[in-house]
Design a protein around this motif. Structure first.
Motif, PDB file in Angstrom:
ATOM      1  N   GLY A   1       0.862   2.549   7.132  1.00  0.00           N
ATOM      2  CA  GLY A   1       1.774   1.417   7.081  1.00  0.00           C
ATOM      3  C   GLY A   1       2.797   1.633   5.990  1.00  0.00           C
ATOM      4  N   TYR A   2       3.767   0.736   5.935  1.00  0.00           N
ATOM      5  CA  TYR A   2       4.851   0.858   4.961  1.00  0.00           C
ATOM      6  C   TYR A   2       4.610   0.039   3.708  1.00  0.00           C
ATOM      7  CZ  TYR A   2       7.195   2.947   8.942  1.00  0.00           C
ATOM      8  OH  TYR A   2       7.504   3.756  10.004  1.00  0.00           O
ATOM      9  N   GLY A   3       3.587  -0.809   3.729  1.00  0.00           N
ATOM     10  CA  GLY A   3       3.264  -1.615   2.549  1.00  0.00           C
ATOM     11  C   GLY A   3       3.976  -2.951   2.565  1.00  0.00           C
ATOM     12  N   TRP A   4       3.465  -3.858   1.746  1.00  0.00           N
ATOM     13  CA  TRP A   4       4.078  -5.189   1.636  1.00  0.00           C
ATOM     14  C   TRP A   4       4.283  -5.593   0.182  1.00  0.00           C
ATOM     15  CZ3 TRP A   4       1.309  -8.648  -1.236  1.00  0.00           C
ATOM     16  CH2 TRP A   4      -0.058  -8.376  -1.425  1.00  0.00           C
ATOM     17  N   ASN A   5       3.634  -4.895  -0.768  1.00  0.00           N
ATOM     18  CA  ASN A   5       3.626  -5.320  -2.163  1.00  0.00           C
ATOM     19  C   ASN A   5       4.639  -4.495  -2.966  1.00  0.00           C
ATOM     20  OD1 ASN A   5       2.865  -5.591  -4.992  1.00  0.00           O
ATOM     21  ND2 ASN A   5       1.019  -6.607  -4.246  1.00  0.00           N
ATOM     22  N   ARG A   6       5.742  -5.109  -3.298  1.00  0.00           N
ATOM     23  CA  ARG A   6       6.811  -4.397  -4.010  1.00  0.00           C
ATOM     24  C   ARG A   6       6.356  -3.882  -5.369  1.00  0.00           C
ATOM     25  NH1 ARG A   6      12.368  -5.737  -2.504  1.00  0.00           N
ATOM     26  NH2 ARG A   6      12.373  -6.921  -0.559  1.00  0.00           N
ATOM     27  N   GLU A   7       5.560  -4.681  -6.090  1.00  0.00           N
ATOM     28  CA  GLU A   7       5.129  -4.271  -7.426  1.00  0.00           C
ATOM     29  C   GLU A   7       4.181  -3.073  -7.357  1.00  0.00           C
ATOM     30  OE1 GLU A   7       4.185  -8.419  -7.084  1.00  0.00           O
ATOM     31  OE2 GLU A   7       6.013  -7.581  -6.253  1.00  0.00           O
TER      32      GLU A   7
ATOM     33  N   GLY B   1      -6.965   1.985   8.034  1.00  0.00           N
ATOM     34  CA  GLY B   1      -6.279   0.889   8.687  1.00  0.00           C
ATOM     35  C   GLY B   1      -5.851  -0.169   7.671  1.00  0.00           C
ATOM     36  N   VAL B   2      -4.790   0.128   6.883  1.00  0.00           N
ATOM     37  CA  VAL B   2      -3.965   1.333   6.937  1.00  0.00           C
ATOM     38  C   VAL B   2      -3.878   1.988   5.565  1.00  0.00           C
ATOM     39  CG1 VAL B   2      -2.504   0.594   8.868  1.00  0.00           C
ATOM     40  CG2 VAL B   2      -1.820  -0.002   6.533  1.00  0.00           C
ATOM     41  N   CYS B   3      -3.547   3.288   5.604  1.00  0.00           N
ATOM     42  CA  CYS B   3      -3.188   4.054   4.412  1.00  0.00           C
ATOM     43  C   CYS B   3      -1.698   3.823   4.111  1.00  0.00           C
ATOM     44  CB  CYS B   3      -3.476   5.527   4.681  1.00  0.00           C
ATOM     45  SG  CYS B   3      -2.850   6.688   3.458  1.00  0.00           S
ATOM     46  N   LEU B   4      -1.301   3.996   2.850  1.00  0.00           N
ATOM     47  CA  LEU B   4       0.083   3.750   2.425  1.00  0.00           C
ATOM     48  C   LEU B   4       0.713   5.062   1.945  1.00  0.00           C
ATOM     49  CD1 LEU B   4      -0.600   0.432   0.501  1.00  0.00           C
ATOM     50  CD2 LEU B   4       0.300   0.688   2.825  1.00  0.00           C
ATOM     51  N   PRO B   5       1.236   5.872   2.857  1.00  0.00           N
ATOM     52  CA  PRO B   5       1.720   7.209   2.480  1.00  0.00           C
ATOM     53  C   PRO B   5       2.874   7.213   1.493  1.00  0.00           C
ATOM     54  CG  PRO B   5       1.423   7.056   4.850  1.00  0.00           C
ATOM     55  CD  PRO B   5       1.292   5.677   4.311  1.00  0.00           C
ATOM     56  N   ALA B   6       3.693   6.168   1.473  1.00  0.00           N
ATOM     57  CA  ALA B   6       4.812   6.151   0.524  1.00  0.00           C
ATOM     58  C   ALA B   6       4.318   6.204  -0.909  1.00  0.00           C
ATOM     59  CB  ALA B   6       5.677   4.906   0.744  1.00  0.00           C
ATOM     60  N   GLN B   7       3.092   5.727  -1.153  1.00  0.00           N
ATOM     61  CA  GLN B   7       2.538   5.669  -2.494  1.00  0.00           C
ATOM     62  C   GLN B   7       1.636   6.867  -2.805  1.00  0.00           C
ATOM     63  OE1 GLN B   7       2.447   0.766  -2.203  1.00  0.00           O
ATOM     64  NE2 GLN B   7       0.607   1.858  -2.851  1.00  0.00           N
ATOM     65  N   ARG B   8       1.688   7.890  -1.956  1.00  0.00           N
ATOM     66  CA  ARG B   8       0.811   9.050  -2.134  1.00  0.00           C
ATOM     67  C   ARG B   8       1.620  10.334  -2.219  1.00  0.00           C
ATOM     68  NH1 ARG B   8      -4.449   9.655  -1.203  1.00  0.00           N
ATOM     69  NH2 ARG B   8      -5.719   7.752  -1.075  1.00  0.00           N
ATOM     70  N   GLU B   9       1.132  11.273  -3.026  1.00  0.00           N
ATOM     71  CA  GLU B   9       1.737  12.600  -3.101  1.00  0.00           C
ATOM     72  C   GLU B   9       1.281  13.388  -1.870  1.00  0.00           C
ATOM     73  OE1 GLU B   9       2.717  16.502  -3.738  1.00  0.00           O
ATOM     74  OE2 GLU B   9       0.619  15.879  -3.578  1.00  0.00           O
ATOM     75  N   PRO B  10       2.211  13.916  -1.073  1.00  0.00           N
ATOM     76  CA  PRO B  10       1.820  14.431   0.242  1.00  0.00           C
ATOM     77  C   PRO B  10       0.998  15.716   0.229  1.00  0.00           C
ATOM     78  CG  PRO B  10       4.160  14.801  -0.147  1.00  0.00           C
ATOM     79  CD  PRO B  10       3.670  13.918  -1.252  1.00  0.00           C
ATOM     80  N   ILE B  11       1.204  16.597  -0.730  1.00  0.00           N
ATOM     81  CA  ILE B  11       0.439  17.849  -0.729  1.00  0.00           C
ATOM     82  C   ILE B  11      -1.039  17.556  -1.000  1.00  0.00           C
ATOM     83  CG2 ILE B  11       0.156  20.109  -1.804  1.00  0.00           C
ATOM     84  CD1 ILE B  11       3.124  20.059  -2.502  1.00  0.00           C
ATOM     85  N   VAL B  12      -1.307  16.739  -1.994  1.00  0.00           N
ATOM     86  CA  VAL B  12      -2.689  16.381  -2.325  1.00  0.00           C
ATOM     87  C   VAL B  12      -3.316  15.560  -1.197  1.00  0.00           C
ATOM     88  CG1 VAL B  12      -4.144  15.078  -3.923  1.00  0.00           C
ATOM     89  CG2 VAL B  12      -2.269  16.490  -4.803  1.00  0.00           C
ATOM     90  N   THR B  13      -2.544  14.634  -0.632  1.00  0.00           N
ATOM     91  CA  THR B  13      -3.069  13.802   0.455  1.00  0.00           C
ATOM     92  C   THR B  13      -3.365  14.638   1.690  1.00  0.00           C
ATOM     93  OG1 THR B  13      -1.829  11.912  -0.401  1.00  0.00           O
ATOM     94  CG2 THR B  13      -2.635  11.755   1.855  1.00  0.00           C
ATOM     95  N   ALA B  14      -2.485  15.593   2.000  1.00  0.00           N
ATOM     96  CA  ALA B  14      -2.733  16.474   3.153  1.00  0.00           C
ATOM     97  C   ALA B  14      -4.033  17.247   2.966  1.00  0.00           C
ATOM     98  CB  ALA B  14      -1.565  17.435   3.333  1.00  0.00           C
TER      99      ALA B  14
END
Length: 273
Positions: free
Chosen positions: A115-121, A83-96
């Protein structure tokens, strides 16, 4: 109505597995922890809470899947989620693979809050162009579902591509909840590839319900679950959520040690369970 808890887990707070065990013993039904891989020192992106200085806890979060695996090993019934994970910053095969393994260890008790994240850096350090983060989350989630649900899974998207592949273990169906402020983009995403919405703090649910229902109907679904998240409870507030058809509310605990966290947990349990 199921009551869950969330704490901003850090290396200085009560350990995730210890809190999960204490929460289950008191009768709570779910437990969620957040994710940040790192926090760049630059403050080009202002804190999401509106404060001048970003709280130190953002830089001290453990890996949620490792921490929840430890929690799964010492609990039997409580649902365990991000609550929450940030999938955009994760490699999907390893995360799956990590999620499928955690789901197996927990006996099917894992819930993926994203979630989509809030921290651009932070996102940039993962190679994520900010304007693409929503589409990256979508593709990563869809790709993971392929790996979880098909014996031979392949995916060809703009950001994710892999050839037909084998990947076990296969989890039981992983519920996916999406956090964020209400709006057409969020509700369209929930309707397409998720099971429910995590409104942080729980404000604005009643007004948002028709739009969420409309987005789901456009995808041939009746509606989606709503899980108010990080709520500071009152009896009136919980009754209000129940009147809207909410079946789970996640209560906020302080990010602190045992001596500060457990009295609040006891108060919640004695008052609301």
């Amino acid at each position: 109505m199921r009551l869950g808890i969330t704490m901003f887990a850090t290396d200085r707070a009560l350990a995730v597995h210890e809190l999960a065990r204490e929460a289950e013993a008191r009768g709570f039904g779910s437990f969620y922890v957040p994710e940040h891989t790192h926090i760049p020192v630059s403050r080009a992106t202002p804190p999401p809470t509106g404060v001048d200085t970003l709280p130190e806890e953002y830089a001290r979060t453990p890996d949620p899947f490792v921490a929840l695996a430890a929690a799964a090993a010492v609990t039997e019934r409580i649902l365990l989620g991000t609550g929450v994970c940030l999938p955009a910053q994760r490699e999907p095969i390893v995360t799956a693979k990590a999620i499928a393994t955690l789901d197996q260890i927990s006996g099917g008790r894992f819930v993926l809050g994203i979630g989509y994240g809030w921290n651009r850096e932070e996102a940039a350090d993962h190679g994520v162009e900010w304007s693409t983060r929503r589409e990256r989350v979508r593709e990563n989630v869809l790709a993971m579902r392929e790996l979880w649900e098909k014996e031979e899974a392949g995916f060809k998207g703009e950001f994710v591509q892999f050839e037909p592949s084998w990947s076990w273990p296969k989890p039981q169906r992983v519920p996916i909840l999406v956090g964020g402020a209400p709006g057409p983009k969020l509700f369209a995403a929930i309707a397409e590839y998720a099971d429910g919405w995590i409104p942080i703090g729980g404000a604005g649910i009643k007004d948002a319900l028709p739009k969420l229902r409309e987005a789901c109907e456009a995808q041939g679904r009746e509606t989606a679950r709503i899980v108010p998240f990080g709520t500071l409870p009152t009896a009136k507030k919980l009754d209000y959520y129940a009147s809207l058809g909410v079946d789970e509310v996640v209560l906020r605990l302080p990010s602190a040690g045992r001596d500060e966290v457990l009295p609040v947990l006891d108060e919640y349990a004695n008052t609301y369970l």
